[in-house]
Motif scaffolding. Structure first.
Motif, short mmCIF file in Angstrom:
data_model
loop_
_atom_site.label_atom_id
_atom_site.label_comp_id
_atom_site.label_asym_id
_atom_site.label_seq_id
_atom_site.Cartn_x
_atom_site.Cartn_y
_atom_site.Cartn_z
N ALA A 53 17.12 -36.83 22.68
CA ALA A 53 17.45 -38.02 21.91
C ALA A 53 16.42 -38.31 20.82
N ASP A 54 15.23 -37.72 20.92
CA ASP A 54 14.21 -37.92 19.89
C ASP A 54 14.33 -36.91 18.74
N GLY A 55 15.39 -36.10 18.74
CA GLY A 55 15.64 -35.16 17.66
C GLY A 55 15.03 -33.79 17.85
N LYS A 56 14.32 -33.57 18.94
CA LYS A 56 13.72 -32.26 19.19
C LYS A 56 14.69 -31.37 19.95
N ALA A 57 14.50 -30.06 19.81
CA ALA A 57 15.32 -29.09 20.52
C ALA A 57 14.41 -28.12 21.26
N TYR A 58 14.87 -27.65 22.40
CA TYR A 58 14.11 -26.72 23.22
C TYR A 58 15.01 -25.59 23.67
N THR A 59 14.43 -24.41 23.81
CA THR A 59 15.15 -23.26 24.35
C THR A 59 14.44 -22.82 25.61
N LEU A 60 15.19 -22.72 26.70
CA LEU A 60 14.65 -22.28 27.98
C LEU A 60 15.19 -20.89 28.27
N TYR A 61 14.31 -20.00 28.70
CA TYR A 61 14.74 -18.64 28.96
C TYR A 61 13.89 -18.02 30.05
N ASP A 62 14.39 -16.96 30.63
CA ASP A 62 13.68 -16.18 31.62
C ASP A 62 13.50 -14.79 31.03
N PRO A 63 12.27 -14.35 30.80
CA PRO A 63 12.06 -13.06 30.14
C PRO A 63 12.66 -11.88 30.90
N THR A 64 12.95 -12.05 32.19
CA THR A 64 13.50 -10.93 32.95
C THR A 64 15.02 -10.83 32.87
N VAL A 65 15.71 -11.93 32.52
CA VAL A 65 17.18 -11.88 32.46
C VAL A 65 17.75 -12.27 31.10
N SER A 66 16.96 -12.90 30.24
CA SER A 66 17.45 -13.30 28.92
C SER A 66 17.47 -12.10 27.99
N GLU A 67 18.32 -12.20 26.98
CA GLU A 67 18.39 -11.15 25.97
C GLU A 67 18.27 -11.78 24.59
N LYS A 68 17.56 -11.13 23.71
CA LYS A 68 17.45 -11.51 22.30
C LYS A 68 17.08 -12.98 22.13
N GLY A 69 17.67 -13.65 21.12
CA GLY A 69 17.42 -15.06 20.88
C GLY A 69 15.96 -15.45 20.86
N ALA A 70 15.58 -16.43 21.66
CA ALA A 70 14.21 -16.93 21.72
C ALA A 70 13.23 -15.87 22.21
N LEU A 71 13.74 -14.89 22.91
CA LEU A 71 12.89 -13.82 23.42
C LEU A 71 12.21 -13.07 22.26
N PHE A 72 12.91 -12.91 21.15
CA PHE A 72 12.33 -12.24 19.99
C PHE A 72 11.10 -13.00 19.49
N CYS A 73 11.21 -14.32 19.45
CA CYS A 73 10.09 -15.14 18.95
C CYS A 73 8.89 -15.11 19.89
N SER A 74 9.15 -14.98 21.17
CA SER A 74 8.06 -15.08 22.14
C SER A 74 7.26 -13.79 22.28
N VAL A 75 7.83 -12.67 21.88
CA VAL A 75 7.12 -11.40 22.05
C VAL A 75 6.60 -10.83 20.73
N LYS A 76 7.02 -11.37 19.63
CA LYS A 76 6.59 -10.87 18.33
C LYS A 76 5.18 -11.36 18.00
N ALA A 77 4.38 -10.47 17.53
CA ALA A 77 3.03 -10.86 17.11
C ALA A 77 3.10 -11.60 15.78
N ALA A 78 2.16 -12.45 15.56
CA ALA A 78 2.10 -13.19 14.29
C ALA A 78 1.87 -12.22 13.14
N PRO A 79 2.47 -12.47 12.00
CA PRO A 79 2.27 -11.55 10.87
C PRO A 79 0.80 -11.56 10.42
N LYS A 80 0.34 -10.39 10.04
CA LYS A 80 -1.05 -10.28 9.55
C LYS A 80 -1.09 -10.72 8.10
N ARG A 81 -2.12 -11.47 7.80
CA ARG A 81 -2.26 -11.97 6.42
C ARG A 81 -3.35 -11.17 5.72
N GLY A 82 -3.07 -10.87 4.51
CA GLY A 82 -3.80 -10.14 3.60
C GLY A 82 -5.18 -9.88 3.58
#
Length: 176
Positions: A147-176
Motif C-alpha cells: 500500500a506504500d507503493g513499493k513492490a517486492y519479488t520473493l523467490y527461491d534460488p533452487t526452484v525459481s527460474e529467470k526473472g529476479a534470479l537474473f538480478c540476484s546473481v549478476k555482478a555489478a558492471p565494472k566502471r571505467g
C-alpha cells in the motif's frame, strides 16, 4: 437485453456467456457489505479462491457452490484490492494481510495447502499492507505490491527460474 461476458480460456479459444441468467452462484460467499477483493482460478478450471475485506480467504469448487471447500479467517484486509493467487502446481494458495498505519504490526503472506486445507506457512513482509500479488506460473516467483507503493519479488534460488534470479546473481558492471 442479455448481459454478455466475453472471456479467453486458452490461447485459441474464446467464449461469450450470457450472464443475465446465471446457472450457478455462490450466494452469501462472504460477509454482507464487504468487498470481494480478489477471485483467482486454479489451472484445473474447477477450483477458485476468493478474498474479501471480511478477513477471509475461501476455496471453492464450481461443481458445488453451496459451501466453500475451505474458509480461513483472521486475515485482515483493510483495502478492497487485497489479492490471492495459486502456486504454479495449484497445491498452495497465498494471500496477503493488511495492517493499520502506525500500529507497529507487520503485514504477512499466509500460505494454505489446497490438499490438506490447512495453513502451512506465514511470512512477515516489509512495508505497508500487501495489496496485489502474483505467483508467476513459469518463473515460480511471488511479486507483491504494498500500500506504500513499493513492490517486492520473493523467490527461491533452487526452484525459481529467470526473472529476479537474473538480478540476484549478476555482478555489478565494472566502471571505467
Amino acid at each position: 437485453q442479455p448481459v454478455q461476458l466475453a472471456m479467453r480460456a486458452t490461447p485459441r479459444s474464446e467464449y461469450i456467456a450470457d450472464i443475465s441468467k446465471p446457472t450457478s452462484a455462490a450466494r452469501a460467499a462472504h460477509a454482507a457489505g464487504e468487498d470481494i477483493s480478489s477471485l483467482t482460478w486454479r489451472r484445473d478450471g474447477v477450483t477458485f479462491a476468493s478474498r474479501s475485506t471480511d478477513g477471509c480467504l475461501k476455496l471453492w469448487d464450481t461443481r458445488r457452490l453451496d459451501a466453500p471447500l475451505a474458509a480461513w479467517g483472521d486475515l485482515p484486509a483493510l483495502l478492497p484490492m487485497t489479492g490471492c493467487d495459486f502456486s504454479p502446481d495449484g497445491s498452495v494458495v497465498v494471500t496477503g494481510t493488511s495492517v493499520k498505519r502506525g500500529s507497529g504490526a507487520k503485514p504477512t503472506l499466509a500460505f494454505f495447502s489446497t490438499r490438506t486445507l490447512s495453513r502451512i506457512a506465514t511470512l512477515e513482509v516489509d512495508g505497508a499492507s500487501v495489496v496485489p500479488l502474483l505467483w508467476h506460473p513459469r518463473l515460480n516467483q511471488i511479486v507483491i505490491g504494498n500500500a506504500d507503493g513499493k513492490a517486492y519479488t520473493l523467490y527461491d534460488p533452487t526452484v525459481s527460474e529467470k526473472g529476479a534470479l537474473f538480478c540476484s546473481v549478476k555482478a555489478a558492471p565494472k566502471r571505467g
